[in-house]
Design a protein around this motif. Structure first.
Motif, mmCIF file in Angstrom:
data_model
loop_
_atom_site.group_PDB
_atom_site.id
_atom_site.type_symbol
_atom_site.label_atom_id
_atom_site.label_comp_id
_atom_site.label_asym_id
_atom_site.label_seq_id
_atom_site.Cartn_x
_atom_site.Cartn_y
_atom_site.Cartn_z
ATOM 1 N N ARG A 79 0.745 -1.057 -0.009
ATOM 2 C CA ARG A 79 -0.093 -0.002 0.020
ATOM 3 C C ARG A 79 0.957 1.213 0.068
ATOM 4 O O ARG A 79 0.456 2.307 -0.742
ATOM 5 C CB ARG A 79 -0.989 0.040 1.326
ATOM 6 C CG ARG A 79 -2.184 0.526 0.906
ATOM 7 C CD ARG A 79 -3.082 0.552 2.537
ATOM 8 N NE ARG A 79 -3.654 1.626 2.478
ATOM 9 C CZ ARG A 79 -4.730 2.329 2.068
ATOM 10 N NH1 ARG A 79 -5.622 1.554 1.174
ATOM 11 N NH2 ARG A 79 -5.337 3.487 2.223
ATOM 12 N N ARG A 84 -1.703 2.102 -10.578
ATOM 13 C CA ARG A 84 -2.436 3.429 -10.243
ATOM 14 C C ARG A 84 -3.550 3.044 -9.461
ATOM 15 O O ARG A 84 -4.035 3.923 -8.833
ATOM 16 C CB ARG A 84 -2.957 3.913 -11.753
ATOM 17 C CG ARG A 84 -1.874 4.106 -12.634
ATOM 18 C CD ARG A 84 -2.310 4.981 -13.772
ATOM 19 N NE ARG A 84 -0.991 5.634 -14.547
ATOM 20 C CZ ARG A 84 -0.980 5.551 -15.980
ATOM 21 N NH1 ARG A 84 -2.238 5.280 -16.690
ATOM 22 N NH2 ARG A 84 -0.041 5.977 -16.882
ATOM 23 N N LYS A 85 -4.189 2.035 -9.719
ATOM 24 C CA LYS A 85 -5.339 1.467 -8.636
ATOM 25 C C LYS A 85 -4.791 0.338 -8.008
ATOM 26 O O LYS A 85 -4.388 -0.686 -8.482
ATOM 27 C CB LYS A 85 -6.550 1.225 -9.645
ATOM 28 C CG LYS A 85 -7.277 2.398 -10.267
ATOM 29 C CD LYS A 85 -8.492 1.877 -11.180
ATOM 30 C CE LYS A 85 -9.613 1.558 -10.051
ATOM 31 N NZ LYS A 85 -10.673 1.393 -10.734
ATOM 32 N N GLU A 104 2.285 3.150 -5.720
ATOM 33 C CA GLU A 104 2.340 4.240 -6.477
ATOM 34 C C GLU A 104 3.864 4.256 -7.099
ATOM 35 O O GLU A 104 3.816 4.428 -8.352
ATOM 36 C CB GLU A 104 2.037 5.510 -5.999
ATOM 37 C CG GLU A 104 0.667 5.703 -6.086
ATOM 38 C CD GLU A 104 -0.112 7.168 -5.678
ATOM 39 O OE1 GLU A 104 0.661 7.917 -5.956
ATOM 40 O OE2 GLU A 104 -1.214 7.088 -5.315
ATOM 41 N N LYS A 105 4.958 4.190 -6.388
ATOM 42 C CA LYS A 105 6.314 4.033 -6.810
ATOM 43 C C LYS A 105 6.515 2.934 -7.631
ATOM 44 O O LYS A 105 7.322 3.229 -8.622
ATOM 45 C CB LYS A 105 7.133 3.879 -5.559
ATOM 46 C CG LYS A 105 8.135 4.964 -5.388
ATOM 47 C CD LYS A 105 9.036 4.869 -4.395
ATOM 48 C CE LYS A 105 8.676 4.163 -3.180
ATOM 49 N NZ LYS A 105 9.493 4.091 -1.940
#
Ligand SMILES: [Zn+2]
Length: 73
Positions: free
Chosen positions: A61, A70-71, A65-66
Protein backbone atom coordinates in the motif's frame (compact mmCIF):
# COMPACT_ATOMS: atom_id res chain seq x y z
CA UNK A 1 8.92 -19.50 23.38
CA UNK A 2 10.26 -18.73 19.96
CA UNK A 3 13.42 -20.16 18.46
CA UNK A 4 15.30 -16.86 18.69
CA UNK A 5 14.41 -16.29 22.33
CA UNK A 6 15.50 -19.75 23.43
CA UNK A 7 18.69 -19.39 21.42
CA UNK A 8 19.50 -16.13 23.14
CA UNK A 9 18.88 -17.58 26.58
CA UNK A 10 21.40 -20.41 26.04
CA UNK A 11 23.94 -18.39 24.06
CA UNK A 12 26.77 -18.92 26.54
CA UNK A 13 26.15 -22.65 27.03
CA UNK A 14 27.87 -24.11 23.97
CA UNK A 15 26.96 -27.76 24.53
CA UNK A 16 23.29 -27.01 25.08
CA UNK A 17 23.26 -24.58 22.17
CA UNK A 18 24.75 -27.13 19.77
CA UNK A 19 22.11 -29.70 20.72
CA UNK A 20 19.34 -27.14 20.52
CA UNK A 21 20.50 -26.07 17.06
CA UNK A 22 20.73 -29.64 15.85
CA UNK A 23 17.13 -30.45 16.64
CA UNK A 24 15.26 -27.14 16.53
CA UNK A 25 16.79 -25.08 13.74
CA UNK A 26 14.06 -23.85 11.35
CA UNK A 27 14.49 -25.37 7.88
CA UNK A 28 14.15 -23.38 4.68
CA UNK A 29 10.63 -23.95 3.35
CA UNK A 30 9.64 -24.52 -0.25
CA UNK A 31 5.95 -23.88 0.34
CA UNK A 32 3.52 -22.96 3.09
CA UNK A 33 3.11 -19.98 5.33
CA UNK A 34 6.77 -19.64 6.26
CA UNK A 35 8.13 -19.95 2.72
CA UNK A 36 8.15 -16.24 1.80
CA UNK A 37 8.59 -12.99 3.64
CA UNK A 38 7.98 -9.37 2.74
CA UNK A 39 11.05 -7.96 1.00
CA UNK A 40 10.71 -4.64 2.81
CA UNK A 41 9.83 -5.45 6.42
CA UNK A 42 10.18 -9.23 6.65
CA UNK A 43 6.58 -9.90 7.68
CA UNK A 44 5.15 -13.29 6.78
CA UNK A 45 1.45 -12.49 6.84
CA UNK A 46 -0.70 -10.74 4.23
CA UNK A 47 1.79 -11.27 1.43
CA UNK A 48 1.18 -10.07 -2.13
CA UNK A 49 2.81 -12.69 -4.35
CA UNK A 50 1.13 -11.61 -7.55
CA UNK A 51 3.57 -10.57 -10.31
CA UNK A 52 6.39 -11.75 -8.02
CA UNK A 53 6.00 -8.69 -5.82
CA UNK A 54 6.58 -10.32 -2.43
CA UNK A 55 5.44 -7.31 -0.44
CA UNK A 56 3.18 -7.59 2.57
CA UNK A 57 -0.13 -5.78 2.13
CA UNK A 58 0.94 -2.87 4.33
CA UNK A 59 4.19 -2.20 2.47
CA UNK A 60 2.47 -2.75 -0.86
CA UNK A 61 0.00 0.00 0.00
CA UNK A 62 2.84 2.37 0.83
CA UNK A 63 4.90 1.62 -2.27
CA UNK A 64 2.25 0.79 -4.87
CA UNK A 65 2.41 4.15 -6.63
CA UNK A 66 6.20 4.11 -6.70
CA UNK A 67 6.02 0.70 -8.35
CA UNK A 68 3.75 2.05 -11.06
CA UNK A 69 0.33 0.91 -9.87
CA UNK A 70 -2.45 3.39 -10.45
CA UNK A 71 -5.32 1.54 -8.80
CA UNK A 72 -4.61 -0.62 -5.81
CA UNK A 73 -7.64 -0.51 -3.52
ZN1 LIG B 1 6.19 -5.45 4.55
Amino acid sequence: MTYERVKKSIENKPVKLARYEKFNKPRPRKFGKNANRCRKCGKRSGLVRKYGLLYCRQCFREDAEKLGFRKFN
